[in-house]
Motif scaffolding. Structure first.
Motif, PDB file in Angstrom:
ATOM      1  N   PRO A 109     -10.662  -2.798  17.154  1.00  9.27           N
ATOM      2  CA  PRO A 109      -9.993  -3.009  18.541  1.00  9.27           C
ATOM      3  C   PRO A 109      -9.123  -1.914  18.765  1.00  9.27           C
ATOM      4  O   PRO A 109      -9.003  -1.135  17.646  1.00  9.27           O
ATOM      5  CB  PRO A 109      -9.333  -4.295  18.316  1.00  9.27           C
ATOM      6  N   VAL A 110      -8.440  -1.454  19.956  1.00 10.25           N
ATOM      7  CA  VAL A 110      -7.588  -0.638  20.027  1.00 10.25           C
ATOM      8  C   VAL A 110      -6.298  -1.010  19.362  1.00 10.25           C
ATOM      9  O   VAL A 110      -5.675  -2.068  19.521  1.00 10.25           O
ATOM     10  CB  VAL A 110      -7.245  -0.584  21.590  1.00 10.25           C
ATOM     11  N   GLY A 111      -5.666   0.225  18.831  1.00  7.30           N
ATOM     12  CA  GLY A 111      -4.485  -0.044  17.915  1.00  7.30           C
ATOM     13  C   GLY A 111      -3.154  -0.371  18.787  1.00  7.30           C
ATOM     14  O   GLY A 111      -3.045   0.350  19.933  1.00  7.30           O
ATOM     15  N   ARG A 112      -2.414  -1.219  18.512  1.00  7.80           N
ATOM     16  CA  ARG A 112      -1.075  -1.258  19.478  1.00  7.80           C
ATOM     17  C   ARG A 112      -0.043  -0.309  18.774  1.00  7.80           C
ATOM     18  O   ARG A 112      -0.141   0.180  17.892  1.00  7.80           O
ATOM     19  CB  ARG A 112      -0.556  -2.738  19.322  1.00  7.80           C
ATOM     20  N   ASP A 113       1.097  -0.123  19.703  1.00  9.25           N
ATOM     21  CA  ASP A 113       2.066   0.962  19.219  1.00  9.25           C
ATOM     22  C   ASP A 113       2.981   0.209  18.533  1.00  9.25           C
ATOM     23  O   ASP A 113       4.213   0.355  18.816  1.00  9.25           O
ATOM     24  CB  ASP A 113       2.286   1.607  20.627  1.00  9.25           C
ATOM     25  N   GLN A 114       2.589  -0.455  17.467  1.00  9.92           N
ATOM     26  CA  GLN A 114       3.549  -1.158  16.710  1.00  9.92           C
ATOM     27  C   GLN A 114       3.939  -0.205  15.642  1.00  9.92           C
ATOM     28  O   GLN A 114       3.232   0.551  14.810  1.00  9.92           O
ATOM     29  CB  GLN A 114       3.172  -2.482  15.976  1.00  9.92           C
ATOM     30  N   ARG A 115       5.387  -0.289  14.890  1.00 10.56           N
ATOM     31  CA  ARG A 115       5.783   0.711  14.237  1.00 10.56           C
ATOM     32  C   ARG A 115       5.338  -0.130  12.612  1.00 10.56           C
ATOM     33  O   ARG A 115       5.358  -1.273  12.538  1.00 10.56           O
ATOM     34  CB  ARG A 115       7.165   0.616  14.057  1.00 10.56           C
ATOM     35  N   ALA A 116       4.934   0.824  11.997  1.00  9.08           N
ATOM     36  CA  ALA A 116       4.163   0.344  10.664  1.00  9.08           C
ATOM     37  C   ALA A 116       5.606  -0.342   9.521  1.00  9.08           C
ATOM     38  O   ALA A 116       6.596   0.527   9.796  1.00  9.08           O
ATOM     39  CB  ALA A 116       3.647   1.401   9.922  1.00  9.08           C
ATOM     40  N   SER A 117       5.096  -1.149   8.944  1.00 11.91           N
ATOM     41  CA  SER A 117       6.291  -1.756   7.993  1.00 11.91           C
ATOM     42  C   SER A 117       6.680  -0.935   6.832  1.00 11.91           C
ATOM     43  O   SER A 117       5.653  -0.090   6.422  1.00 11.91           O
ATOM     44  CB  SER A 117       5.731  -2.917   7.611  1.00 11.91           C
ATOM     45  N   THR A 118       7.808  -1.069   6.400  1.00 12.00           N
ATOM     46  CA  THR A 118       8.004  -0.334   5.109  1.00 12.00           C
ATOM     47  C   THR A 118       6.930  -0.649   3.896  1.00 12.00           C
ATOM     48  O   THR A 118       6.720  -1.784   3.921  1.00 12.00           O
ATOM     49  CB  THR A 118       9.530  -0.456   4.554  1.00 12.00           C
ATOM     50  N   ALA A 119       7.038  -0.015   2.836  1.00 12.09           N
ATOM     51  CA  ALA A 119       6.241  -0.220   1.655  1.00 12.09           C
ATOM     52  C   ALA A 119       6.736  -1.554   1.170  1.00 12.09           C
ATOM     53  O   ALA A 119       5.985  -2.460   0.538  1.00 12.09           O
ATOM     54  CB  ALA A 119       6.482   0.831   0.687  1.00 12.09           C
ATOM     55  N   ASP A 120       8.029  -1.757   1.088  1.00 11.23           N
ATOM     56  CA  ASP A 120       8.709  -3.140   0.468  1.00 11.23           C
ATOM     57  C   ASP A 120       8.463  -4.179   1.301  1.00 11.23           C
ATOM     58  O   ASP A 120       7.916  -5.315   0.910  1.00 11.23           O
ATOM     59  CB  ASP A 120      10.135  -2.947   0.225  1.00 11.23           C
ATOM     60  N   MET A 146       5.585  -4.574   3.024  1.00  9.01           N
ATOM     61  CA  MET A 146       4.018  -4.986   2.838  1.00  9.01           C
ATOM     62  C   MET A 146       3.926  -5.574   1.521  1.00  9.01           C
ATOM     63  O   MET A 146       3.099  -6.632   1.658  1.00  9.01           O
ATOM     64  CB  MET A 146       3.511  -3.495   3.066  1.00  9.01           C
ATOM     65  N   ALA A 147       4.613  -5.076   0.493  1.00  2.23           N
ATOM     66  CA  ALA A 147       4.378  -5.710  -0.615  1.00  2.23           C
ATOM     67  C   ALA A 147       4.999  -6.724  -0.862  1.00  2.23           C
ATOM     68  O   ALA A 147       4.107  -7.926  -1.419  1.00  2.23           O
ATOM     69  CB  ALA A 147       5.029  -4.798  -1.896  1.00  2.23           C
ATOM     70  N   LYS A 148       5.804  -7.131  -0.271  1.00  2.00           N
ATOM     71  CA  LYS A 148       6.527  -8.825  -0.104  1.00  2.00           C
ATOM     72  C   LYS A 148       5.723  -9.597   0.492  1.00  2.00           C
ATOM     73  O   LYS A 148       5.448 -10.811   0.010  1.00  2.00           O
ATOM     74  CB  LYS A 148       7.997  -8.748   0.252  1.00  2.00           C
TER      75      LYS A 148
END
Length: 281
Positions: free
Chosen positions: A254-265, A267-269
């Motif tokens: 699918p086409v990616g949305r313009d959402q900001r990537a989450s921080t590493a913390d 994502m790990a959480k």
């Protein structure tokens, strides 16, 4: 067997935006954007557009509800009916409650059972447990036919235990994640399709997204998303479906949305707090 069966590289699409103009009021003043009142010709055009959108929406809803209603007949029985994209909805059949080595088992000898087995096996084969020798052996012996497990085990061990491979994806030579990072390898089934069901064999396609990488500061392999479709050849052995072979291809993506990537913390959480799930259809 290619390594891509168990790990995935990230793919990113573009983003798009649709702007909708709200209809203007009937007053003679200017609207909030400084535009004058529309002419009757413009209003007629707008009415036609709205009617067109409503018709398309109704058609889309009808198409979405046109899928398979849970018929357990063979997808390749020659009856002239194509295998439709049946909605993942309650079918009246209770989900399996048995497990073997933590993996759902005891699937029905039916189209629904074959699809559910393929989805659950894909989740297990794409998990981070495949990078741990003891757990990998248990997974392979559980989901594959005895013949396929015996044929694949050695090659899988060679790949997953290879130091060059492990360090290449950011792990330590022993397969552990570097300090301060969380290793992520997870498959999320989107849908399944039974291509063939006959006697003791079935062919099932599964479309899924995959998360793979390391969540942590300054990692060179951040968690990314990929999309694949696997085709599983299943065999009915010992009262359950088992994987005899499978193929993999890219997409549909699918086409990616313009959402900001989450921080590493974050994502790990999320990975630590939200456990994986079993797939039932």
């Amino acid at each position: 067997m290619s390594l891509d069966n168990e790990r995935n590289d990230g793919l990113y699409g573009g983003s798009g935006e649709t702007r909708t103009r709200l209809p203007e009021g009937e007053g003679g003043g200017q609207d909030g954007y400084g535009g004058g009142r529309r002419s009757s010709r413009s209003s007629s055009r707008s009415l036609v557009t709205v009617v067109g959108v409503v018709v398309l929406l109704i058609a889309a809803i009808a198409f979405a509800n046109r899928g398979d209603s849970g018929d357990e007949s063979s997808a390749g029985d020659g009856g002239g009916r194509k295998a439709g994209a049946g909605p993942t909805a309650a079918s009246g059949t209770k989900p399996v409650d048995g497990k073997t080595s933590g993996i759902p088992s005891g699937f029905a000898k039916s189209q629904q059972g074959a699809q559910s087995a393929a989805a659950n096996y894909a989740v297990a084969l794409g998990s981070a447990d495949m990078f741990k020798a003891a757990l990998r052996h248990s997974i392979v012996n559980t989901v594959y036919t005895p013949a396929a497990a015996a044929a694949r085990q050695a090659s899988l061990d060679k790949v997953y235990a290879g130091k060059q491979f492990l360090t290449g994806i950011g792990l330590n030579p022993d397969g552990s994640a570097p300090k301060g990072t969380t290793f992520v390898s997870r498959i999320i089934p989107v849908g399944t399709k039974a291509k063939q069901l006959s006697g003791n064999s079935a062919t099932v396609e599964i479309w899924y997204s995959s998360l793979f990488g390391l969540a942590g500061e300054n990692t060179k392999n951040p968690v990314s998303e990929s999309w694949f479709t696997n085709t599983y050849e299943l065999r009915w052995i010992g009262g359950d479906w088992k994987v005899a072979d499978f193929k993999q291809k890219d997409g549909p993506v699918p086409v990616g949305r313009d959402q900001r990537a989450s921080t590493a913390d974050d994502m790990a959480k999320a990975v630590e707090e939200y456990g994986g799930f079993t797939y039932a259809r």
